[in-house]
Design an enzyme around this catalytic site. Structure first.
Site, PDB file in Angstrom:
ATOM      1  N   ARG A   1       4.576  -3.453 -57.259  1.00  0.00           N
ATOM      2  CA  ARG A   1       5.329  -2.749 -58.446  1.00  0.00           C
ATOM      3  C   ARG A   1       4.265  -1.929 -59.151  1.00  0.00           C
ATOM      4  O   ARG A   1       3.208  -2.207 -59.475  1.00  0.00           O
ATOM      5  CB  ARG A   1       5.666  -3.761 -59.370  1.00  0.00           C
TER       6      ARG A   1
ATOM      7  N   HIS B   1       6.236   3.437 -68.294  1.00  0.00           N
ATOM      8  CA  HIS B   1       5.226   2.231 -68.686  1.00  0.00           C
ATOM      9  C   HIS B   1       4.161   2.655 -69.552  1.00  0.00           C
ATOM     10  O   HIS B   1       3.103   2.890 -69.516  1.00  0.00           O
ATOM     11  CB  HIS B   1       4.392   1.656 -67.295  1.00  0.00           C
TER      12      HIS B   1
ATOM     13  N   GLU C   1       8.577  -3.338 -70.966  1.00  0.00           N
ATOM     14  CA  GLU C   1       8.413  -4.228 -72.311  1.00  0.00           C
ATOM     15  C   GLU C   1       8.518  -3.330 -73.295  1.00  0.00           C
ATOM     16  O   GLU C   1       7.690  -2.820 -74.272  1.00  0.00           O
ATOM     17  CB  GLU C   1       6.715  -4.426 -72.293  1.00  0.00           C
TER      18      GLU C   1
ATOM     19  N   ASN D   1       8.180 -10.408 -67.644  1.00  0.00           N
ATOM     20  CA  ASN D   1       6.630 -10.421 -68.059  1.00  0.00           C
ATOM     21  C   ASN D   1       5.967 -11.458 -68.854  1.00  0.00           C
ATOM     22  O   ASN D   1       6.240 -11.335 -70.099  1.00  0.00           O
ATOM     23  CB  ASN D   1       6.060  -8.963 -68.465  1.00  0.00           C
TER      24      ASN D   1
ATOM     25  N   TYR E   1       3.158 -14.394 -69.792  1.00  0.00           N
ATOM     26  CA  TYR E   1       1.912 -14.800 -69.981  1.00  0.00           C
ATOM     27  C   TYR E   1       1.389 -15.906 -70.779  1.00  0.00           C
ATOM     28  O   TYR E   1       0.488 -16.656 -70.521  1.00  0.00           O
ATOM     29  CB  TYR E   1       0.927 -13.265 -70.792  1.00  0.00           C
TER      30      TYR E   1
ATOM     31  N   GLU F   1       5.309  -9.664 -64.049  1.00  0.00           N
ATOM     32  CA  GLU F   1       4.063  -9.655 -64.583  1.00  0.00           C
ATOM     33  C   GLU F   1       3.837 -10.943 -64.817  1.00  0.00           C
ATOM     34  O   GLU F   1       4.400 -11.750 -65.362  1.00  0.00           O
ATOM     35  CB  GLU F   1       3.813  -8.717 -65.729  1.00  0.00           C
TER      36      GLU F   1
END
Ligand SMILES: OC[C@H]1NNC[C@@H](O)[C@@H]1O
Length: 443
Positions: free
Chosen positions: A76, A120, A166, A294, A296, A352
């Site tokens: 990606r 992005h 995002e 994504n 985290y 991600e």
């Protein structure tokens, strides 16, 4: 463990143009808002910028070889809008599009499927200067034209696309918190930007349907698991509102065509809600194919009435990464399940997931056991979600290389591969690279 994932599951790594490419002024590329922002004193740690970054623009063949040796079947990456359209609109820069053609062709030659992100965060500076960038409703037209151009250029070989990475960050981190380009700090502006980003997402999906008949397109969101600090009614309500701000605003709205009602009312009462014109919500909720998650960490939330969100983030007690983010793999499974159940039962890719570690070279090698443990626990969490019925299609580790971590510059390392910024940007695979390679090799 890999063998228990479905046949055809995409195992990859993820990067983004401004964070790795460099060549920021080369071969006709135009400046982006990050070119401008990173050169403003005090905006980025140690005055770092993406002028050279990891020099991926010149070293992409070496980096693809690292991916091939790793054994991933997908990669990606994002296209730099201002490399292809230096002023964001008008005439294509052939040297810019040639770079991406060579990158895509080489990936396909070695059996790696590209997944391409249109945006992005590196908006062409000209659009910011000439029409106020994402503050302008006209951006949906320019983003649509840019999208049509790259779909036409690369859509014959690229079959998985992401419109935005995002939008929470390219609106609120950039226009409310002011930590990212262009560094503004106003909630009404930030909500207007979020609205224009979502309009542009919908426009790009409509253009995609006209150009790429055999591909799929999705939206990749910040996916932070939000939970209350205590079981009190106040903290549970505060967490609900904060979850709508971080997640619901960008997951619920493109599905329902309505902003999350409690939070929208809060903003409306404060007079900061975005201006919504006829047809906007239909455009925003143009049907698309998959979610990019994504993930985290989690945010622990408690009531705090002084903030318009009525809450504040509190420090959790779990072990933290170099970003100060708690390691909480359980949140990934819960988030995947909620996204699948509540936001359209769409296929999901983890677009991600990774961690920043205090990576140090010792005798020429990096023993990043923390990152290996983080990966193991998040792979396991993804498997649990799959077993619970989530239509999970892929997992992209952030990131292949240590890279430019926005306002942190090069001080935070997320890579499976160490980049020696002191010694000619030499690439040195870390322990985690070999863990991932062995994981992918084993059945
Ligand atoms: O902070 C780590 C990553 N998070 N998502 C967006 C990427 O550009 C960041 O490097």
């Amino acid at each position: 463990m890999r063998a228990v994932f479905p046949e055809g599951f995409l195992w990859g790594v993820a990067t983004a143009s401004y964070q790795i490419e460099g060549a920021d002024f080369e071969d006709g590329k135009g400046p982006s808002i990050w070119t401008d922002f990173s050169h403003r004193p005090g905006k980025v740690n140690s005055g770092d910028n993406g002028d050279v970054a990891c020099d991926h623009y010149h070293r992409f063949s070496e980096d693809i070889e690292l991916m091939k040796q790793l054994g991933v079947n997908s990669y990606r990456f994002s296209i730099s809008w201002s490399r292809v359209l230096p002023e964001g609109r008008g005439k294509i820069n052939r040297k810019g599009s040639d770079f991406y053609n060579k990158l895509i062709d080489r990936l396909l030659e070695v059996g790696i499927q590209p997944m391409v992100t249109l945006y992005h965060w590196d908006l062409p500076l000209e659009l910011h200067r000439k029409i106020d960038g994402w503050e302008s409703r006209d951006m949906r037209h320019y983003f649509g034209d840019y999208s049509s151009l790259v779909f036409s250029e690369f859509g014959d070989r690229v079959k998985h696309w992401i419109t935005l990475n995002e939008p929470y960050c390219s609106s609120h981190v950039s226009y409310l918190w002011g930590e990212h380009a262009p560094g503004k700090r106003d909630l009404k502006t930030s909500l207007t930007v979020a609205h224009n980003l979502l309009l542009s997402h919908g426009e790009a999906v409509r253009r995609f349907r006209e150009v790429v008949k055999d591909g799929t397109i999705g939206l990749a969101n910040v996916s932070t698991f939000v939970e209350p600090a205590t079981d009190s009614k106040e903290d549970r309500w505060a967490a609900r509102i904060r979850d709508q701000f971080i997640n619901g605003w960008f997951f619920e709205t493109p599905i329902t065509g309505e902003y999350p009602s409690e939070l929208f009312k809060r903003f409306n009462d404060a007079g900061v809600q975005p201006l919504i014109e006829d047809g906007d919500m239909d455009l925003i909720s143009t049907p698309f194919d998959f979610w990019g998650v994504n993930y985290y960490t989690r945010n622990v939330i408690r009531k705090e009435e002084s903030s318009i969100l009525g809450s504040e983030v509190v420090q959790g007690e779990l072990a933290k990464t170099e970003m100060g983010w708690e390691v909480y793999p359980e949140g990934l499974e819960a988030f995947l399940y909620k996204t699948f159940k509540e936001y359209g039962k769409k296929p999901i890719y983890i677009t991600e997931n990774g961690m920043a570690c205090k990576d140090k070279l010792t005798d020429g090698f990096v023993e990043d056991f923390e990152r290996v443990d983080y990966m193991k626990r998040h792979f396991s969490s993804a498997l649990s979600a799959l077993k619970a019925g989530v239509d999970l299609r892929g997992f992209y580790v952030w990131s292949l290389l240590d890279n430019f971590e926005w306002s942190y510059g090069y001080s935070k390392r997320f890579g499976l591969v160490y980049v020696d910024y002191e010694k000619g940007l030499k690439r040195i695979p870390k322990r985690s690279y070999y863990y991932y390679r062995d994981f992918l090799e084993r059945d």
